[in-house]
Scaffold this motif. Structure first.
Motif, PDB file in Angstrom:
ATOM      1  N   GLU A 181      95.649  31.896 -47.938  1.00  0.00           N
ATOM      2  CA  GLU A 181      95.977  33.135 -47.231  1.00  0.00           C
ATOM      3  C   GLU A 181      96.823  32.890 -45.991  1.00  0.00           C
ATOM      4  OE1 GLU A 181      92.507  35.545 -46.566  1.00  0.00           O
ATOM      5  OE2 GLU A 181      91.797  35.189 -48.606  1.00  0.00           O
ATOM      6  N   SER A 182      96.410  31.927 -45.147  1.00  0.00           N
ATOM      7  CA  SER A 182      97.092  31.723 -43.868  1.00  0.00           C
ATOM      8  C   SER A 182      98.185  30.655 -43.926  1.00  0.00           C
ATOM      9  CB  SER A 182      96.077  31.322 -42.795  1.00  0.00           C
ATOM     10  OG  SER A 182      95.556  30.029 -43.060  1.00  0.00           O
ATOM     11  N   GLY A 183      98.129  29.778 -44.929  1.00  0.00           N
ATOM     12  CA  GLY A 183      99.079  28.672 -44.999  1.00  0.00           C
ATOM     13  C   GLY A 183      98.733  27.522 -44.073  1.00  0.00           C
ATOM     14  N   THR A 184      97.609  27.629 -43.375  1.00  0.00           N
ATOM     15  CA  THR A 184      97.145  26.583 -42.460  1.00  0.00           C
ATOM     16  C   THR A 184      96.767  25.328 -43.244  1.00  0.00           C
ATOM     17  OG1 THR A 184      96.277  28.244 -40.949  1.00  0.00           O
ATOM     18  CG2 THR A 184      95.400  26.035 -40.705  1.00  0.00           C
ATOM     19  N   ILE A 185      97.105  24.178 -42.686  1.00  0.00           N
ATOM     20  CA  ILE A 185      96.739  22.917 -43.334  1.00  0.00           C
ATOM     21  C   ILE A 185      95.231  22.713 -43.187  1.00  0.00           C
ATOM     22  CG2 ILE A 185      97.003  20.403 -43.285  1.00  0.00           C
ATOM     23  CD1 ILE A 185      99.876  20.932 -42.215  1.00  0.00           C
ATOM     24  N   ASN A 186      94.534  22.728 -44.311  1.00  0.00           N
ATOM     25  CA  ASN A 186      93.100  22.469 -44.298  1.00  0.00           C
ATOM     26  C   ASN A 186      92.812  20.975 -44.262  1.00  0.00           C
ATOM     27  OD1 ASN A 186      92.263  25.139 -44.332  1.00  0.00           O
ATOM     28  ND2 ASN A 186      92.242  25.233 -46.560  1.00  0.00           N
ATOM     29  N   ASN A 187      93.609  20.218 -45.025  1.00  0.00           N
ATOM     30  CA  ASN A 187      93.378  18.783 -45.111  1.00  0.00           C
ATOM     31  C   ASN A 187      94.667  18.094 -45.544  1.00  0.00           C
ATOM     32  OD1 ASN A 187      92.599  16.321 -47.054  1.00  0.00           O
ATOM     33  ND2 ASN A 187      91.064  16.527 -45.458  1.00  0.00           N
ATOM     34  N   CYS A 188      94.919  16.962 -44.913  1.00  0.00           N
ATOM     35  CA  CYS A 188      96.055  16.143 -45.302  1.00  0.00           C
ATOM     36  C   CYS A 188      95.582  14.695 -45.308  1.00  0.00           C
ATOM     37  CB  CYS A 188      97.209  16.320 -44.320  1.00  0.00           C
ATOM     38  SG  CYS A 188      98.683  15.374 -44.785  1.00  0.00           S
ATOM     39  N   ILE A 189      95.868  13.991 -46.380  1.00  0.00           N
ATOM     40  CA  ILE A 189      95.529  12.571 -46.474  1.00  0.00           C
ATOM     41  C   ILE A 189      96.785  11.770 -46.219  1.00  0.00           C
ATOM     42  CG2 ILE A 189      94.654  10.715 -47.936  1.00  0.00           C
ATOM     43  CD1 ILE A 189      93.090  12.872 -49.493  1.00  0.00           C
ATOM     44  N   LEU A 190      96.694  10.837 -45.279  1.00  0.00           N
ATOM     45  CA  LEU A 190      97.801   9.966 -44.916  1.00  0.00           C
ATOM     46  C   LEU A 190      97.375   8.524 -45.091  1.00  0.00           C
ATOM     47  CD1 LEU A 190      98.563  11.957 -41.729  1.00  0.00           C
ATOM     48  CD2 LEU A 190     100.251  11.586 -43.501  1.00  0.00           C
ATOM     49  N   LYS A 191      98.372   7.653 -45.272  1.00  0.00           N
ATOM     50  CA  LYS A 191      98.094   6.225 -45.398  1.00  0.00           C
ATOM     51  C   LYS A 191      99.005   5.473 -44.436  1.00  0.00           C
ATOM     52  CE  LYS A 191      97.420   2.664 -48.883  1.00  0.00           C
ATOM     53  NZ  LYS A 191      97.433   2.371 -50.317  1.00  0.00           N
ATOM     54  N   LEU A 192      98.406   4.614 -43.635  1.00  0.00           N
ATOM     55  CA  LEU A 192      99.116   3.706 -42.733  1.00  0.00           C
ATOM     56  C   LEU A 192      98.797   2.299 -43.191  1.00  0.00           C
ATOM     57  CD1 LEU A 192      98.668   5.059 -39.099  1.00  0.00           C
ATOM     58  CD2 LEU A 192     100.795   4.297 -40.143  1.00  0.00           C
ATOM     59  N   GLY A 193      99.785   1.594 -43.703  1.00  0.00           N
ATOM     60  CA  GLY A 193      99.513   0.246 -44.217  1.00  0.00           C
ATOM     61  C   GLY A 193      98.518   0.324 -45.347  1.00  0.00           C
ATOM     62  N   SER A 194      97.366  -0.300 -45.164  1.00  0.00           N
ATOM     63  CA  SER A 194      96.336  -0.306 -46.210  1.00  0.00           C
ATOM     64  C   SER A 194      95.205   0.679 -45.925  1.00  0.00           C
ATOM     65  CB  SER A 194      95.753  -1.728 -46.341  1.00  0.00           C
ATOM     66  OG  SER A 194      95.136  -2.113 -45.131  1.00  0.00           O
ATOM     67  N   SER A 195      95.346   1.520 -44.907  1.00  0.00           N
ATOM     68  CA  SER A 195      94.251   2.410 -44.490  1.00  0.00           C
ATOM     69  C   SER A 195      94.603   3.883 -44.650  1.00  0.00           C
ATOM     70  CB  SER A 195      93.905   2.160 -43.022  1.00  0.00           C
ATOM     71  OG  SER A 195      93.530   0.827 -42.821  1.00  0.00           O
ATOM     72  N   CYS A 196      93.692   4.620 -45.245  1.00  0.00           N
ATOM     73  CA  CYS A 196      93.839   6.065 -45.371  1.00  0.00           C
ATOM     74  C   CYS A 196      93.015   6.770 -44.299  1.00  0.00           C
ATOM     75  CB  CYS A 196      93.364   6.534 -46.745  1.00  0.00           C
ATOM     76  SG  CYS A 196      94.446   6.030 -48.085  1.00  0.00           S
ATOM     77  N   PHE A 197      93.481   7.950 -43.925  1.00  0.00           N
ATOM     78  CA  PHE A 197      92.723   8.805 -43.006  1.00  0.00           C
ATOM     79  C   PHE A 197      93.121  10.241 -43.287  1.00  0.00           C
ATOM     80  CE2 PHE A 197      96.598   7.603 -40.978  1.00  0.00           C
ATOM     81  CZ  PHE A 197      97.019   8.693 -40.237  1.00  0.00           C
TER      82      PHE A 197
END
Length: 138
Positions: free
Chosen positions: A48-64
């Motif tokens: 409805e709002s287009g707001t980011i609920n969740n984003c998964i990112l990876k830096l090197g070997s680590s996800c957050f």
């Protein structure tokens, strides 16, 4: 005896995985992908709002993960220790992409070359390279 932590984790995820809440998650994601060279793996938005609920990112070997800060999670800040090949190069890139310099790159007495930045959402990143191949307590 089985450990409480013997469970499936997707590649790149640790037993403890950071999850950041940001007032402007798109701005933080943009900074992390450009300023620290993170890779965006997945993004979900509120339909409805287009707001980011969740984003998964990876830096090197680590996800957050990153999500939109909503009460009671507004105003939370975090600090990260990020190991890189070239502290000076990463520091310069991060600052050019909008980070605030907290500490210029320097060699520390504990055998790390390190700098400090604050990202656009107020989180602290300690950009570091180990100068010797041994543990900190050696």
């Amino acid at each position: 005896m089985k450990s409480y932590f013997d469970t499936y984790r997707p590649e790149g995820f640790s037993t403890v995985t950071p999850y950041l809440f940001a007032e402007d998650p798109a701005r933080l994601i943009d900074f992390l992908t450009h300023g620290l060279r993170a890779e965006e793996l997945q993004r979900t938005k509120d339909p409805e709002s287009g707001t980011i609920n969740n984003c998964i990112l990876k830096l090197g070997s680590s996800c957050f993960m990153i999500g939109k800060a909503r009460p009671p999670f507004s105003g939370m800040r975090a600090s990260f220790y990020l190991y890189v090949r070239d502290v000076d190069e990463m520091h310069k890139l991060a600052v050019s992409e909008g980070a605030k310099e907290i500490m210029a790159p320097a060699d520390m007495d504990y055998n790390d070359r390190q700098s400090g930045i604050q990202d656009p959402e107020g989180n602290y990143w300690w950009i570091s390279k180990r100068l010797v191949e041994k543990a900190y307590d050696d």
